[in-house]
Scaffold this motif. Structure first.
Motif, PDB file in Angstrom:
ATOM      1  N   ASP A 113       0.708  -0.846  -0.227  1.00  0.00           N
ATOM      2  CA  ASP A 113       0.079   0.229  -0.355  1.00  0.00           C
ATOM      3  C   ASP A 113       0.371   1.183   0.070  1.00  0.00           C
ATOM      4  O   ASP A 113       0.419   2.011   0.292  1.00  0.00           O
ATOM      5  CB  ASP A 113      -1.038   0.149   1.059  1.00  0.00           C
ATOM      6  CG  ASP A 113      -2.155  -1.074   1.130  1.00  0.00           C
ATOM      7  OD1 ASP A 113      -2.229  -1.296  -0.223  1.00  0.00           O
ATOM      8  OD2 ASP A 113      -2.805  -1.778   1.878  1.00  0.00           O
ATOM      9  N   LYS A 114       1.903   1.146  -0.888  1.00  0.00           N
ATOM     10  CA  LYS A 114       2.696   2.157  -0.791  1.00  0.00           C
ATOM     11  C   LYS A 114       2.828   2.582  -2.021  1.00  0.00           C
ATOM     12  O   LYS A 114       3.512   1.883  -2.731  1.00  0.00           O
ATOM     13  CB  LYS A 114       4.042   2.533  -0.218  1.00  0.00           C
ATOM     14  CG  LYS A 114       4.014   2.151   1.273  1.00  0.00           C
ATOM     15  CD  LYS A 114       5.748   1.786   1.863  1.00  0.00           C
ATOM     16  CE  LYS A 114       5.569   1.746   3.916  1.00  0.00           C
ATOM     17  NZ  LYS A 114       7.194   1.532   4.211  1.00  0.00           N
ATOM     18  N   PRO A 115       2.971   4.439  -2.595  1.00  0.00           N
ATOM     19  CA  PRO A 115       2.782   4.167  -3.948  1.00  0.00           C
ATOM     20  C   PRO A 115       4.056   4.041  -4.555  1.00  0.00           C
ATOM     21  O   PRO A 115       5.259   4.520  -3.570  1.00  0.00           O
ATOM     22  CB  PRO A 115       2.113   5.700  -4.177  1.00  0.00           C
ATOM     23  CG  PRO A 115       2.736   5.898  -2.810  1.00  0.00           C
ATOM     24  CD  PRO A 115       2.834   5.722  -1.541  1.00  0.00           C
ATOM     25  N   ALA A 116       3.849   3.595  -5.439  1.00  0.00           N
ATOM     26  CA  ALA A 116       5.333   3.435  -6.476  1.00  0.00           C
ATOM     27  C   ALA A 116       5.270   4.354  -7.726  1.00  0.00           C
ATOM     28  O   ALA A 116       4.592   4.189  -8.936  1.00  0.00           O
ATOM     29  CB  ALA A 116       6.132   2.429  -6.047  1.00  0.00           C
ATOM     30  N   THR A 117       6.519   4.591  -8.556  1.00  0.00           N
ATOM     31  CA  THR A 117       6.723   5.192 -10.178  1.00  0.00           C
ATOM     32  C   THR A 117       7.760   4.792 -10.707  1.00  0.00           C
ATOM     33  O   THR A 117       8.747   4.920  -9.874  1.00  0.00           O
ATOM     34  CB  THR A 117       6.081   6.521 -10.084  1.00  0.00           C
ATOM     35  OG1 THR A 117       5.882   7.138 -11.050  1.00  0.00           O
ATOM     36  CG2 THR A 117       7.104   7.882  -9.344  1.00  0.00           C
ATOM     37  N   ALA A 118       8.127   4.956 -11.347  1.00  0.00           N
ATOM     38  CA  ALA A 118       9.248   4.988 -12.304  1.00  0.00           C
ATOM     39  C   ALA A 118       9.756   5.753 -13.716  1.00  0.00           C
ATOM     40  O   ALA A 118       8.267   6.292 -13.984  1.00  0.00           O
ATOM     41  CB  ALA A 118       9.566   3.666 -12.912  1.00  0.00           C
ATOM     42  N   PHE A 119      10.751   5.833 -13.507  1.00  0.00           N
ATOM     43  CA  PHE A 119      11.445   7.205 -14.765  1.00  0.00           C
ATOM     44  C   PHE A 119      12.446   5.905 -15.671  1.00  0.00           C
ATOM     45  O   PHE A 119      13.712   5.312 -15.040  1.00  0.00           O
ATOM     46  CB  PHE A 119      11.547   8.138 -14.006  1.00  0.00           C
ATOM     47  CG  PHE A 119      13.210   8.014 -12.886  1.00  0.00           C
ATOM     48  CD1 PHE A 119      11.986   8.010 -11.490  1.00  0.00           C
ATOM     49  CD2 PHE A 119      14.132   8.384 -13.110  1.00  0.00           C
ATOM     50  CE1 PHE A 119      12.527   7.686 -10.951  1.00  0.00           C
ATOM     51  CE2 PHE A 119      14.765   8.581 -12.235  1.00  0.00           C
ATOM     52  CZ  PHE A 119      14.023   8.141 -10.385  1.00  0.00           C
ATOM     53  N   SER A 120      12.881   6.744 -16.494  1.00  0.00           N
ATOM     54  CA  SER A 120      13.366   6.083 -17.261  1.00  0.00           C
ATOM     55  C   SER A 120      14.616   6.914 -18.218  1.00  0.00           C
ATOM     56  O   SER A 120      13.908   7.608 -18.805  1.00  0.00           O
ATOM     57  CB  SER A 120      13.484   4.652 -18.060  1.00  0.00           C
ATOM     58  OG  SER A 120      14.563   3.927 -18.651  1.00  0.00           O
ATOM     59  N   ALA A 121      15.309   6.231 -18.626  1.00  0.00           N
ATOM     60  CA  ALA A 121      16.915   7.666 -20.100  1.00  0.00           C
ATOM     61  C   ALA A 121      16.982   5.845 -21.238  1.00  0.00           C
ATOM     62  O   ALA A 121      17.525   5.044 -20.903  1.00  0.00           O
ATOM     63  CB  ALA A 121      17.690   8.494 -19.882  1.00  0.00           C
ATOM     64  N   SER A 122      16.938   5.981 -22.669  1.00  0.00           N
ATOM     65  CA  SER A 122      17.491   6.126 -23.034  1.00  0.00           C
ATOM     66  C   SER A 122      18.418   6.722 -24.034  1.00  0.00           C
ATOM     67  O   SER A 122      17.622   7.675 -24.249  1.00  0.00           O
ATOM     68  CB  SER A 122      15.990   4.748 -23.971  1.00  0.00           C
ATOM     69  OG  SER A 122      15.333   5.507 -24.289  1.00  0.00           O
ATOM     70  N   SER A 123      18.783   6.152 -26.006  1.00  0.00           N
ATOM     71  CA  SER A 123      19.127   6.637 -26.018  1.00  0.00           C
ATOM     72  C   SER A 123      18.684   7.070 -27.586  1.00  0.00           C
ATOM     73  O   SER A 123      18.326   8.266 -28.089  1.00  0.00           O
ATOM     74  CB  SER A 123      20.674   5.991 -27.088  1.00  0.00           C
ATOM     75  OG  SER A 123      20.284   4.671 -27.354  1.00  0.00           O
ATOM     76  N   SER A 124      18.013   5.916 -27.829  1.00  0.00           N
ATOM     77  CA  SER A 124      16.456   6.394 -29.308  1.00  0.00           C
ATOM     78  C   SER A 124      15.617   6.329 -28.413  1.00  0.00           C
ATOM     79  O   SER A 124      15.371   6.104 -27.263  1.00  0.00           O
ATOM     80  CB  SER A 124      16.902   5.287 -29.989  1.00  0.00           C
ATOM     81  OG  SER A 124      16.404   3.876 -29.235  1.00  0.00           O
TER      82      SER A 124
END
Ligand SMILES: Cc1cc2nc3c(=O)[nH]c(=O)nc-3n(C[C@H](O)[C@H](O)[C@H](O)COP(=O)(O)O)c2cc1C
Length: 210
Positions: A113-124
């Motif tokens: 019951d804890k909120p989570a989110t995600a992020f990313s980087a890519s070359s293309s």
């Protein structure tokens, strides 16, 4: 700072791996969004490099940048923002390696019951950012976390020609990795930080009444 007790100011753990700095820039922007919400702090942490041989690859305290994460940082967080470069359409091994060491938290339901989110980087642009984000979400669901992306009320999602997805903020770093995080990507990261901070505060009473 070492891990805090549960009754200290709630914080969102912004946990990332970044080899060349693109994911770190997004992490810092998300942290700025979190810090702009009163009553909640951002705790920026990263995972160390790993090695195929069984040897320590890094000093225990890094020479510069964010501190390495401890299990207690994750145990006591009110929310989580998890960041990784895209590697073959998936999260980078050092982050997965850390997540694979979180069984004790899973067995004790520490993240339920804890909120989570995600992020990313890519070359293309079409190099697998979205599959990276979606696959990063899977272990978080196993932990009982509640996943939050970026809603289209962040209108940059409709305007971006670079990074930015409803599954989480992304950055397109370019062939040589030297693209700056552009305005849309930056605003989306800020919005994502604000949202996870608000959710962390809103969901805290839910856990306390259990
Ligand atoms: C092993 C490896 C695999 C990668 N796989 C992808 C990929 O599938 N798609 C892509 O667009 N970029 C890929 N990249 C490039 C990185 O995602 C990109 O350089 C990213 O911006 C690095 O983030 P960082 O600066 O936070 O380390 C890969 C890089 C490495 C080293």
């Amino acid at each position: 700072m070492s891990a805090t007790t549960p009754d200290a100011t709630p914080y969102v753990l912004v946990l990332y791996y970044s080899r060349h700095g693109a994911t770190r820039t997004l992490a810092e922007q998300i942290a700025a969004g979190i810090e702009s919400i009163s009553g909640v702090e951002a705790r920026l942490r990263r995972v160390p490099e790993i090695s195929a041989t069984c040897e320590q690859t890094e000093p225990e305290i890094p020479d510069s940048g964010a501190m390495y994460v401890e299990l207690d940082d994750l145990r006591h967080c009110a929310g989580l923002a998890l960041g990784s470069p895209t590697r073959f359409g998936n999260m980078a091994a050092p982050l997965k390696y850390f997540l694979d060491a979180t069984s004790e938290l899973w067995m004790n339901g520490a993240l339920i019951d804890k909120p989570a989110t995600a992020f990313s980087a890519s070359s293309s642009l079409h190099g697998g950012q979205e599959t990276t984000l979606i696959t990063m979400l899977i272990p978080l669901l196993h932990h009982g976390m509640v996943y939050a992306g970026v809603p289209y009320s962040a209108t940059e999602l409709l305007e971006t020609t670079q990074g930015g997805t409803p599954y989480g903020t992304t950055h397109v770093s370019g062939k040589r990795g030297d693209n700056d995080v552009d305005d849309n990507e930056q605003r989306l990261a800020l919005a994502q930080g604000k949202r996870i901070a608000r959710l962390a505060l809103a969901m805290q009473p839910l856990r306390e009444t259990k």
